[in-house]
Design an enzyme around this catalytic site. Structure first.
Site, PDB file in Angstrom:
ATOM      1  N   LYS A  69      -9.317  11.799 -19.042  1.00  0.00           N
ATOM      2  CA  LYS A  69     -10.408  11.659 -20.015  1.00  0.00           C
ATOM      3  C   LYS A  69     -10.485  12.876 -20.932  1.00  0.00           C
ATOM      4  CE  LYS A  69     -13.132   8.676 -17.018  1.00  0.00           C
ATOM      5  NZ  LYS A  69     -12.991   7.354 -17.643  1.00  0.00           N
ATOM      6  N   GLN A 120     -17.208  12.666 -18.145  1.00  0.00           N
ATOM      7  CA  GLN A 120     -17.390  12.419 -19.582  1.00  0.00           C
ATOM      8  C   GLN A 120     -17.743  13.691 -20.350  1.00  0.00           C
ATOM      9  OE1 GLN A 120     -16.563   9.833 -21.191  1.00  0.00           O
ATOM     10  NE2 GLN A 120     -16.295   8.389 -19.514  1.00  0.00           N
ATOM     11  N   CYS A 145     -18.590  -0.033 -15.232  1.00  0.00           N
ATOM     12  CA  CYS A 145     -18.731   0.567 -13.895  1.00  0.00           C
ATOM     13  C   CYS A 145     -20.101   1.200 -13.724  1.00  0.00           C
ATOM     14  CB  CYS A 145     -17.633   1.604 -13.631  1.00  0.00           C
ATOM     15  SG  CYS A 145     -15.988   0.905 -13.662  1.00  0.00           S
ATOM     16  N   ASP A 195     -20.785  14.995 -11.681  1.00  0.00           N
ATOM     17  CA  ASP A 195     -19.647  14.218 -12.158  1.00  0.00           C
ATOM     18  C   ASP A 195     -19.404  14.637 -13.608  1.00  0.00           C
ATOM     19  OD1 ASP A 195     -18.089  12.343 -13.429  1.00  0.00           O
ATOM     20  OD2 ASP A 195     -19.161  10.599 -12.646  1.00  0.00           O
ATOM     21  N   HIS A 212     -22.011   6.318 -12.872  1.00  0.00           N
ATOM     22  CA  HIS A 212     -20.814   5.476 -12.755  1.00  0.00           C
ATOM     23  C   HIS A 212     -20.677   5.079 -11.281  1.00  0.00           C
ATOM     24  CE1 HIS A 212     -16.436   4.688 -12.678  1.00  0.00           C
ATOM     25  NE2 HIS A 212     -16.486   4.590 -13.990  1.00  0.00           N
TER      26      HIS A 212
HETATM   27  C1  PLP Z   1     -18.939   9.178 -15.731  1.00  0.00           C
HETATM   28  C2  PLP Z   1     -17.684   8.750 -15.013  1.00  0.00           C
HETATM   29  N1  PLP Z   1     -17.525   9.095 -13.733  1.00  0.00           N
HETATM   30  C3  PLP Z   1     -16.420   8.765 -13.051  1.00  0.00           C
HETATM   31  C4  PLP Z   1     -15.414   8.031 -13.635  1.00  0.00           C
HETATM   32  C5  PLP Z   1     -14.208   7.686 -12.818  1.00  0.00           C
HETATM   33  O1  PLP Z   1     -13.115   8.411 -13.245  1.00  0.00           O
HETATM   34  P1  PLP Z   1     -11.664   8.114 -12.632  1.00  0.00           P
HETATM   35  O2  PLP Z   1     -11.446   6.638 -12.775  1.00  0.00           O
HETATM   36  O3  PLP Z   1     -10.739   8.916 -13.485  1.00  0.00           O
HETATM   37  O4  PLP Z   1     -11.687   8.542 -11.209  1.00  0.00           O
HETATM   38  C6  PLP Z   1     -15.536   7.641 -14.957  1.00  0.00           C
HETATM   39  C7  PLP Z   1     -14.506   6.816 -15.601  1.00  0.00           C
HETATM   40  O5  PLP Z   1     -14.782   5.959 -16.415  1.00  0.00           O
HETATM   41  C8  PLP Z   1     -16.709   8.012 -15.673  1.00  0.00           C
HETATM   42  O6  PLP Z   1     -16.877   7.663 -16.956  1.00  0.00           O
END
Ligand code: PLP
Length: 412
Positions: free
Chosen positions: A233, A210, A370, A207, A129
């Site tokens: 999430k 998900q 993203c 990260d 992402h």
């Molecule tokens: C794999 C992953 N990393 C990071 C993020 C970013 O999360 P946040 O917008 O809650 O900071 C997302 C959000 O879609 C994501 O799916």
């Protein structure tokens, strides 16, 4: 859903309706298949936050009155809940942040960038992402370090062989990888990546955005150095998340925000910082968010057995049914979907598919999600994503398929 293998039979008897009834917003008859963007919140989470504001609201760690003490107890209790959830050694290893993005930025610019110098390498994976990609681009920029990318196999998994061969002992300093891809849907072998990276003397940030709603996080089992995730999430509120880091790493991490509540002492010309994690929590904190996050974690923990297998089965079934449709291309590995499926429809823009689905009360995500570098590798600009939670019903897959068919009929 017939002829399922043994592991999937666990989903039999799972009562999605009982889960759904805990979500007031789902009374709107929406098929919410955008859970990977954000889940909905159960009554237990809304109630915990409401109760905080109605009965305990105050600033934490600075007020001597009883509400201040109650708010502090709620906030630190939430930290302890998060710590247990991710398998931290102590609550002090948990920093509350605004979410995954803020957590990755804290780890990158508070700690990692100080270790990255000329000639060094940082690896991200091809499926990251932007939140776990752009900060690393910025971290290598201007210091003479290089950003390298773990590529994908034709099947859509991370090519760990290329990574293993490309790792440079003493030069590779950091590796940043998602636990579960928000586009391809599969769990990455984070343990193997951590083992390879550590053997080369590098550190790993995972990260977890998900993963946390669907898999049991355990930072020791994953073997990482930092772990980031967002509450929203995983049935918690927006605007709250956490960074886990081992205590000795957090002790060496520089704050990114300076101001009230993060200091030990302030003199005219210089200041010293509070102990971690408080030095990273400057200013008034999102206490109700932390309380809501703790309630969400407890809610996930108390889900009936079979909930996670049920979600994985919905994703597998949706992927299988979509793949059968002429003109539909499903992305990601065939096996091991955690909760979502991304797909493209030949001749129909992803936004048009999503719009037709929305007209039928089915909410999906459409766009680059993203993950533009990944999209480019897949040879597309955008895709449609359906992502599942325990409150989704198999019938919503039927509605998804009918909507895709309607979009095809309309646009091709
Ligand atoms: C794999 C992953 N990393 C990071 C993020 C970013 O999360 P946040 O917008 O809650 O900071 C997302 C959000 O879609 C994501 O799916």
């Amino acid at each position: 859903m017939s002829g399922r293998p043994e592991t999937e039979r666990k989903t039999d008897g799972f009562d999605a309706g009982a889960i759904r009834r805990q979500f007031a917003i789902l009374n709107r008859e929406i098929a919410w298949l955008d859970n990977a963007a954000t889940t909905q919140r159960p009554e237990a989470v809304l109630k915990a936050m409401d109760q905080f504001y109605r009965q305990h609201n105050a600033n934490v760690r600075r007020s001597v009155h009883r509400l201040g003490a109650e708010a502090t107890a709620a906030y630190e209790g939430a930290r302890a809940t998060v710590a247990r959830f991710v398998g931290a050694a102590a609550p002090e290893e948990i920093v509350f942040t605004a979410g995954t993005t803020a957590a990755v930025n804290l780890a990158t610019f508070g700690f990692a960038r100080w270790e990255i110098g000329p000639g060094d390498e940082v690896w991200v994976s091809a499926l990251e992402h932007h939140s776990n990609w752009v900060p690393w681009q910025q971290a290598v920029k201007g210091v003479g370090a290089t950003l390298k990318v773990i590529p994908l196999t034709p099947e859509g998994r991370l090519d760990l062989e290329v990574f293993r061969k490309g790792l440079a002992a003493h030069r590779t300093k950091w590796v940043a990888v998602a636990w579960v891809s928000n586009v391809l849907g599969a769990e990455n072998d984070v343990r193997a990546i951590c083992d390879l990276a550590h053997a080369a003397g590098a550190r790993v940030l995972v990260d977890g955005a998900q993963g946390v709603a669907h898999l049991q996080p355990d930072v020791a089992a994953l073997g990482c150095d930092f772990f980031a995730f967002s509450g929203h999430k995983a049935y918690g509120p927006m605007g709250i998340g956490a960074l886990w880091g081992r205590r000795e790493l957090l002790e060496q991490t520089e704050p990114l925000l300076y101001g009230g509540e993060m200091i030990a002492r302030v003199d005219d010309l210089k200041s010293t910082w509070a102990e971690p994690p408080y030095r990273f929590e400057a200013g008034t904190q999102n206490v109700a968010g932390a309380v809501g996050l703790a309630a969400a974690i407890e809610w996930v923990r108390d889900l009936p057995a079979g909930a996670h297998a049920y979600v994985a089965e919905l994703a597998r079934e949706a992927a299988a049914r979509l793949a059968e449709r002429p003109g539909v291309r499903v992305w990601g590995p065939a096996e091991g979907r955690v909760s979502l499926v991304s797909f493209s429809v030949a001749g129909v823009h992803a936004h048009d598919v999503a719009q037709v689905l929305d007209g039928r009360g089915v909410a999906v995500r459409a766009g680059h999600m993203c993950a533009q570098p990944l999209m480019r590798r897949l040879g597309i600009e955008s895709a449609v994503r359906a992502s599942f939670a325990p409150y989704n019903a198999p019938d919503e897959i039927r509605r998804l398929l009918e909507g895709v068919q309607a979009a095809q009929e309309l646009f091709t």
